[in-house]
Design an enzyme around this catalytic site. Structure first.
Site, PDB file in Angstrom:
ATOM      1  N   ASP A  94      -5.478  -2.022  -1.828  1.00 18.30           N
ATOM      2  CA  ASP A  94      -6.188  -0.738  -1.936  1.00 18.30           C
ATOM      3  C   ASP A  94      -5.446   0.179  -2.893  1.00 18.30           C
ATOM      4  O   ASP A  94      -4.247   0.003  -3.147  1.00 18.30           O
ATOM      5  CB  ASP A  94      -6.362  -0.061  -0.564  1.00 18.30           C
ATOM      6  N   GLU A 158      -3.005   0.613   2.912  1.00 18.04           N
ATOM      7  CA  GLU A 158      -1.660   1.187   2.796  1.00 18.04           C
ATOM      8  C   GLU A 158      -1.724   2.652   2.394  1.00 18.04           C
ATOM      9  O   GLU A 158      -0.982   3.485   2.913  1.00 18.04           O
ATOM     10  CB  GLU A 158      -0.827   0.401   1.756  1.00 18.04           C
TER      11      GLU A 158
HETATM   12  N1  BES Z   1       4.035   2.211  -3.388  1.00 19.53           N
HETATM   13  C1  BES Z   1       3.976   3.477  -2.759  1.00 19.53           C
HETATM   14  C2  BES Z   1       5.274   3.915  -2.151  1.00 19.53           C
HETATM   15  C3  BES Z   1       6.456   4.093  -3.063  1.00 19.53           C
HETATM   16  C4  BES Z   1       6.303   4.473  -4.375  1.00 19.53           C
HETATM   17  C5  BES Z   1       7.708   3.893  -2.571  1.00 19.53           C
HETATM   18  C6  BES Z   1       7.409   4.629  -5.181  1.00 19.53           C
HETATM   19  C7  BES Z   1       8.813   4.082  -3.353  1.00 19.53           C
HETATM   20  C8  BES Z   1       8.654   4.438  -4.689  1.00 19.53           C
HETATM   21  C9  BES Z   1       2.908   3.453  -1.691  1.00 19.53           C
HETATM   22  O1  BES Z   1       1.726   2.846  -2.132  1.00 19.53           O
HETATM   23  C10 BES Z   1       2.522   4.857  -1.338  1.00 19.53           C
HETATM   24  O2  BES Z   1       2.058   5.558  -2.183  1.00 19.53           O
HETATM   25  N2  BES Z   1       2.682   5.210  -0.096  1.00 19.53           N
HETATM   26  C11 BES Z   1       2.202   6.438   0.400  1.00 19.53           C
HETATM   27  C12 BES Z   1       2.181   6.310   1.886  1.00 19.53           C
HETATM   28  C13 BES Z   1       1.141   7.062   2.596  1.00 19.53           C
HETATM   29  C14 BES Z   1      -0.164   7.246   1.984  1.00 19.53           C
HETATM   30  C15 BES Z   1       1.094   6.728   4.054  1.00 19.53           C
HETATM   31  C16 BES Z   1       3.097   7.572  -0.042  1.00 19.53           C
HETATM   32  O3  BES Z   1       4.315   7.391  -0.205  1.00 19.53           O
HETATM   33  O4  BES Z   1       2.569   8.646  -0.250  1.00 19.53           O
HETATM   34 MN    MN Z   2       2.083   1.094  -3.044  1.00 17.01          MN
HETATM   35 MN    MN Z   3       0.648   4.387  -3.352  1.00 22.89          MN
END
Ligand code: BES
Ligand code: MN
Ligand code: MN
Length: 461
Positions: A94, A158
């Site tokens: 997603d 996610e």
């Molecule tokens: N891939 C990211 C998380 C990430 C990005 C970790 C860069 C470390 C460095 C993930 O897809 C993401 O965006 N997670 C969300 C989580 C949420 C929507 C529950 C976030 O971090 O905002």
């Molecule tokens: Mn991600």
């Molecule tokens: Mn993300």
């Protein structure tokens, strides 16, 4: 040994198939699998089917689209020898919404390659990164076999908090048995400064609704005599930080794990140029919690940010109105030992309490997630480090990341598994922003590096 001779065949196989590997990724990027917006439900389902087909073609077995109360999870595995270690690969198909659309130089779901970068929503987060694992598995199977067993679980929620995946994990502990979780969904310092994230922040996300008068009013007739909910909301939000940029919610920092002097010193050793950082972001100053560096503020310190704010009249021209309602979406990034639910409760109590007279405040909690730290002395981390050293010619630096992957803490809690964050993106990839991009180099380098992780990990057991 079989896997040693297989390693030498890996790079030629990848080279021969590079064009196809890239085009297959572009095809996946054409599917707008946005999880936040129900309008894309059918595209999300189509994307899950496409992922299933690709995993099957790569040689994974028992590949299945597992339905959930929300978006499906795609699962497949290849068990070569039950006595060998098992790697559980996790990723997400997603993507975040693409708006604001007008700021994209090309269509978010119309991928183009320019100056070695693949531009599309999801190119780095996370289609380009999880697909490296699908191609790495294909490569290993075509060049002598897998040195470890692999289980692959690619989810579709996610970006909206992985609620249904949590249920799936709890219901499938036997099927998901493994020795380590491997995830490519984070960033490195630079293409010539490889690094491995050893921590993620948690998240608490709320939406607030402030109501003043029971209808919109003429701002001349009533303005000045009653609380304007937008004015009130702004006051309340402004009060959430003090002059030192600390969050003012009582108890917010109570359980925070403070870093030791040695840990802070180690963090400070990673290369970081504040001037370039500011230039890249188009800002003339950095700003944040007093007493901490920019790297600390964006990784090991908890924070509070408004993600969106609306209310009143935002159409063409001017309308003199005193609105009835104002809204905001607010997120807090959490660090190890802060509990998402507890912080949400602290926010809720505090935000209701600071409301000025004449407005009503309702706080709606959204999804959350816990922070996670990963070890740097485990066999899996060492295998990842060696694998990167093989392909980059340099030992990767351990760094703490600021983003969140909510399921990582649950993998540890429910499956007892540690994670290796084997990310090949860059902070400059514009994830969640217009013009998201992922380097062709990064994509191919990931495909070259992952088989080496499997090789090193197999020999540690
Ligand atoms: N891939 C990211 C998380 C990430 C990005 C970790 C860069 C470390 C460095 C993930 O897809 C993401 O965006 N997670 C969300 C989580 C949420 C929507 C529950 C976030 O971090 O905002
Ligand atoms: Mn991600
Ligand atoms: Mn993300």
């Amino acid at each position: 040994m079989e896997t040693v001779s297989a390693l030498s065949a890996i790079d030629p196989y990848i080279k021969t198939n590079e064009e196809r590997f890239i085009h297959e990724l572009l095809d996946l990027l054409r599917i707008p699998s946005v999880s936040a917006d129900p309008k894309f439900k059918a595209d999300v389902a189509r994307c899950a089917e496409a992922v299933k087909q690709r995993m099957t073609e790569a040689g994974l077995e028992k590949v299945e689209v597992c339905q959930t109360a929300g978006n499906p999870i795609v699962y497949g595995e290849k068990i070569v020898d039950p006595s060998k270690p098992t790697v559980l690969v996790y990723g997400h198909y997603d993507v975040q919404p693409a708006d604001p659309l007008e700021l994209w130089h090309s269509g978010p779901f119309d991928p183009v390659i320019k100056d070695g970068m693949i531009y599309a929503r999801g190119s780095a987060d996370d289609k380009g990164q999880f697909y490296m694992h699908v191609k790495a598995v294909e490569t290993m199977l075509k060049t002598g076999g897998l040195p470890c067993n692999v289980k692959m679980m690619i989810e579709g929620e996610e970006e909206v908090g992985s609620t249904n995946l949590s249920i799936f994990v709890k219901e499938n502990t036997e099927r998901l048995k493994a020795d380590v979780v491997l995830i490519s969904d984070t960033a490195m310092i630079a293409n010539d400064v490889p690094s491995i994230n050893t921590g993620l922040r948690g998240l608490s996300y709320v939406e607030v609704e402030v109501t003043g008068p029971d209808r919109d009013l003429h701002s001349g007739v009533y303005g000045g005599a009653v609380s304007n909910p937008i004015n009130a909301l702004c006051e309340m939000i402004a009060g959430l930080h003090d002059a030192d940029r600390k969050v003012t919610i009582p108890g917010f920092y109570d359980t925070v794990n403070e870093l030791s002097a040695a840990e802070r010193k180690a963090l400070a050793e990673a290369p970081f140029n504040e001037k370039e950082y500011m230039k890249d972001l188009g800002v003339d100053a950095v700003r944040g919690e007093k007493g901490y560096s920019s790297e600390e503020r964006s990784s090991v310190r908890p924070t509070l940010d408004v993600n969106g704010i609306w209310g009143g009249y935002i159409g063409e021209g001017a309308k003199t109105v005193l609105p009835s309602k104002a809204f905001a979406k607010i997120s807090m990034r959490l660090v190890p030992n802060q509990k998402s639910e507890a912080i949400t409760k602290l926010f809720q109590d505090h935000f209701v309490k600071i409301a000025p007279p004449g407005v009503k405040v309702v706080v709606h909690p959204h999804h959350g997630g816990e922070a996670a730290v990963t070890p740097i002395d485990s066999p899996a981390y060492l295998a990842a480090s060696k694998a990167m050293e093989d392909t980059f010619g340099k030992k990767p630096i351990p760094t703490r990341g600021g983003g969140s992957i909510p399921i990582v803490a649950l993998f540890e809690e429910v499956l007892g598994l540690k994670t290796v964050l084997f990310g090949f993106g860059l902070d400059s990839d514009n994830i969640h922003s217009p013009n998201e991009k992922y380097g062709v180099f990064n994509y191919m380098q990931g495909i070259r590096t992952i088989p080496r992780f499997f090789h090193h990990f197999a020999s540690t057991k």
